[in-house]
Design an enzyme around this catalytic site. Structure first.
Site, PDB file in Angstrom:
ATOM      1  N   PRO A 187      39.859  17.877 -10.145  1.00 23.54           N
ATOM      2  CA  PRO A 187      38.727  17.604 -11.036  1.00 23.54           C
ATOM      3  C   PRO A 187      37.420  18.188 -10.499  1.00 23.54           C
ATOM      4  O   PRO A 187      36.565  18.643 -11.264  1.00 23.54           O
ATOM      5  CB  PRO A 187      38.669  16.074 -11.096  1.00 23.54           C
ATOM      6  CG  PRO A 187      40.049  15.629 -10.726  1.00 23.54           C
ATOM      7  CD  PRO A 187      40.541  16.636  -9.730  1.00 23.54           C
ATOM      8  N   PRO A 207      34.781  44.338  41.713  1.00 23.62           N
ATOM      9  CA  PRO A 207      34.304  44.255  43.095  1.00 23.62           C
ATOM     10  C   PRO A 207      35.014  43.240  43.969  1.00 23.62           C
ATOM     11  O   PRO A 207      34.665  43.095  45.140  1.00 23.62           O
ATOM     12  CB  PRO A 207      32.839  43.841  42.907  1.00 23.62           C
ATOM     13  CG  PRO A 207      32.863  43.004  41.680  1.00 23.62           C
ATOM     14  CD  PRO A 207      33.931  43.587  40.794  1.00 23.62           C
ATOM     15  N   ASP A 263      42.693  51.944  46.341  1.00 19.47           N
ATOM     16  CA  ASP A 263      41.710  51.987  47.412  1.00 19.47           C
ATOM     17  C   ASP A 263      42.037  50.929  48.459  1.00 19.47           C
ATOM     18  O   ASP A 263      42.708  49.922  48.175  1.00 19.47           O
ATOM     19  CB  ASP A 263      40.302  51.723  46.860  1.00 19.47           C
ATOM     20  CG  ASP A 263      39.735  52.926  46.128  1.00 19.47           C
ATOM     21  OD1 ASP A 263      40.379  53.990  46.162  1.00 19.47           O
ATOM     22  OD2 ASP A 263      38.651  52.805  45.525  1.00 19.47           O
ATOM     23  N   LYS A 307      40.770  55.462  51.818  1.00 17.42           N
ATOM     24  CA  LYS A 307      39.450  56.070  51.992  1.00 17.42           C
ATOM     25  C   LYS A 307      38.502  55.032  52.565  1.00 17.42           C
ATOM     26  O   LYS A 307      38.458  53.894  52.114  1.00 17.42           O
ATOM     27  CB  LYS A 307      38.897  56.602  50.667  1.00 17.42           C
ATOM     28  CG  LYS A 307      39.556  57.897  50.226  1.00 17.42           C
ATOM     29  CD  LYS A 307      38.836  58.517  49.055  1.00 17.42           C
ATOM     30  CE  LYS A 307      37.468  59.052  49.454  1.00 17.42           C
ATOM     31  NZ  LYS A 307      37.569  60.199  50.375  1.00 17.42           N
ATOM     32  N   GLY A 330      38.174  50.464  43.488  1.00 13.78           N
ATOM     33  CA  GLY A 330      37.262  49.333  43.531  1.00 13.78           C
ATOM     34  C   GLY A 330      36.076  49.543  42.608  1.00 13.78           C
ATOM     35  O   GLY A 330      35.617  50.670  42.405  1.00 13.78           O
ATOM     36  N   GLY A 331      35.589  48.447  42.026  1.00 16.02           N
ATOM     37  CA  GLY A 331      34.443  48.556  41.121  1.00 16.02           C
ATOM     38  C   GLY A 331      34.796  49.324  39.868  1.00 16.02           C
ATOM     39  O   GLY A 331      35.780  49.029  39.197  1.00 16.02           O
ATOM     40  N   MET A 349      26.898  52.463  50.419  1.00 13.63           N
ATOM     41  CA  MET A 349      27.230  53.377  51.528  1.00 13.63           C
ATOM     42  C   MET A 349      25.989  53.771  52.317  1.00 13.63           C
ATOM     43  O   MET A 349      25.755  54.938  52.609  1.00 13.63           O
ATOM     44  CB  MET A 349      27.943  54.622  50.978  1.00 13.63           C
ATOM     45  CG  MET A 349      29.252  54.321  50.286  1.00 13.63           C
ATOM     46  SD  MET A 349      30.014  55.770  49.484  1.00 13.63           S
ATOM     47  CE  MET A 349      28.977  55.933  48.030  1.00 13.63           C
ATOM     48  N   GLY A 370      31.124  41.689  48.983  1.00 11.08           N
ATOM     49  CA  GLY A 370      30.751  40.981  47.765  1.00 11.08           C
ATOM     50  C   GLY A 370      31.916  40.849  46.797  1.00 11.08           C
ATOM     51  O   GLY A 370      32.682  41.778  46.598  1.00 11.08           O
TER      52      GLY A 370
END
Length: 398
Positions: free
Chosen positions: A27, A171, A194, A216, A247-248, A324, A353
């Site tokens: 309705p 990281p 790595d 490395k 890495g990263g 680095m 880190g």
């Protein structure tokens, strides 16, 4: 669908998404349900048993148990499947909660016995299954297409050349890995990684996957980039699914594009899966924002090395992030001062880190080398210069 209230409004989107032609008998139609007009047919009246004749499915979802019972009885007589929202046992089919993320579909069901629990589980899963799962499905489909194209163009030895995946591992720990990276590792036959990639990330690869350490290490004797390039090309040329895990992010001081160029020269397809970059993630994990309103509106990133020696040119910005740089700090400081950085500029050195053993030394540009040597800092160490370091000193993350 008999009923036009909140229950109907919840069920309509999924029915329409499946391509159903829906007729609503009620309705009145609630405002949430009205937004589906004119995509549904609305018959603004009370239910009649003839409404269920020749229907494929019927949903009894009014707020009146008596009407719902009338609907289910009419369906029983006319042998039409009925879903009764207020009493699942009185119907003869149930509808699960459905979550869609692109090509990914997940359904949740309690067998009609606990609809509120179904809704709660659906809400919790919806919060967990974000739009990135649609992206992951699309990436897998794209990879299958690439593999199919590669199969049409086998290598010189007749092997299928799978695209080499240049993958960023982030990281630190596994929680900073992208879904695409995790999926790539799960399908890898060879992972060339790595030295700093966490073991828990490598554990995502199959047990039979061959793990090759690139070893490395900045400022120390390590494998030459040319040798790593040759390894990647050799495994890929043998028809292996190769993941080059860096890495990263692969394209941020990771020589990832050098590897891409080597693959192109060898006629091997490649694809990059960007990672969470340590440039911004490591300071953030240490409670240091690289920008902050009223303090720093620009940041720059530089390597402490250029070719085989010290980088002689550093950009001037409110915040400078250096990678680095620790072992050449005595040579780097004069270059930074020439670039306009004051000796008293707040500085932070962050070692490892993103990993459980991470630690930080807050100091100044002039004192950084002395303080990190006293504390025994080692590679990898990221350095942040700028007022944001002092800003964060009293607000360390918990």
């Amino acid at each position: 669908m008999v009923g036009g209230g909140s229950v109907a409004a919840r069920k309509l989107p999924e029915l329409l998404a499946c391509g159903a032609r829906v007729t609503v008998v009620a309705p009145e139609l609630s405002l949430p349900a009205q937004r589906f007009l004119p995509g549904v047919e609305w018959r603004p009246r009370k239910f009649s048993s003839e409404d269920v004749r020749d229907q494929y499915l019927v949903f009894a979802c009014t707020s009146d148990p008596g009407v719902n019972a009338e609907v289910s009885e009419a369906c029983r007589i006319m042998r039409v499947p009925c879903n009764r929202a207020d009493a699942a046992a009185e119907g003869n089919f149930i509808v699960p909660g459905v979550i869609r993320r692109g090509a990914v579909t997940v359904s949740v069901s309690t067998g009609g016995q606990a609809p509120s629990l179904t809704r709660e589980l659906k809400q919790k899963l919806s919060a967990f299954l974000g739009p990135e799962w649609a992206t992951l499905a699309a990436q897998r489909a794209a990879r299958r297409e690439e593999d199919a194209r590669a199969a049409l163009s086998p290598g010189a030895a007749g092997k299928i050349l799978h695209p080499v995946l240049l993958v960023g591992a982030g990281p630190g720990g596994r929680e900073l890995l992208t879904l695409g990276a995790a999926e790539a590792l799960g399908n890898a036959e060879v992972v060339i990684h790595d030295r700093l990639v966490a073991p828990e990330i490598l554990d995502l690869a199959p047990a039979a996957c061959q793990r090759v350490s690139a070893e490395k290490r900045g400022h120390f004797e390590s494998e030459r980039q040319e040798h790593i390039n040759a390894q990647i090309v050799a495994f890929a040329s043998a028809g292996k699914r190769v993941v080059r895990l860096k890495g990263g992010d692969p394209f941020v001081f990771g020589r990832g594009f050098e590897e891409a160029l080597a693959l192109e020269a060898a006629g091997i397809p490649w694809r990059v899966l960007p990672g969470v970059s340590s440039v911004t993630a490591v300071p953030a994990l240490a409670g240091i924002p690289v920008t902050h309103r009223g303090v720093a509106r620009s940041f720059a990133v530089a390597s402490g090395m250029a070719g085989g020696g010290v980088n002689p040119d550093f950009p001037k910005a409110d915040t400078l992030v250096l990678l680095m740089a620790l072992y050449r700090w005595d040579e780097i400081v004069p270059a930074l001062i020439r670039a306009g950085y004051a000796p008293k500029t707040p500085a932070a050195a962050i070692q490892s880190g993103g990993l459980p053993e991470a630690r930080m030394c807050r100091t100044t540009l002039a004192r950084l080398r002395e303080d990190t040597a006293r504390l025994g800092f080692d590679s990898p160490t990221l350095i942040v210069l700028g007022d944001v370091v002092a800003l964060s000193e009293s607000r360390r993350p918990r």
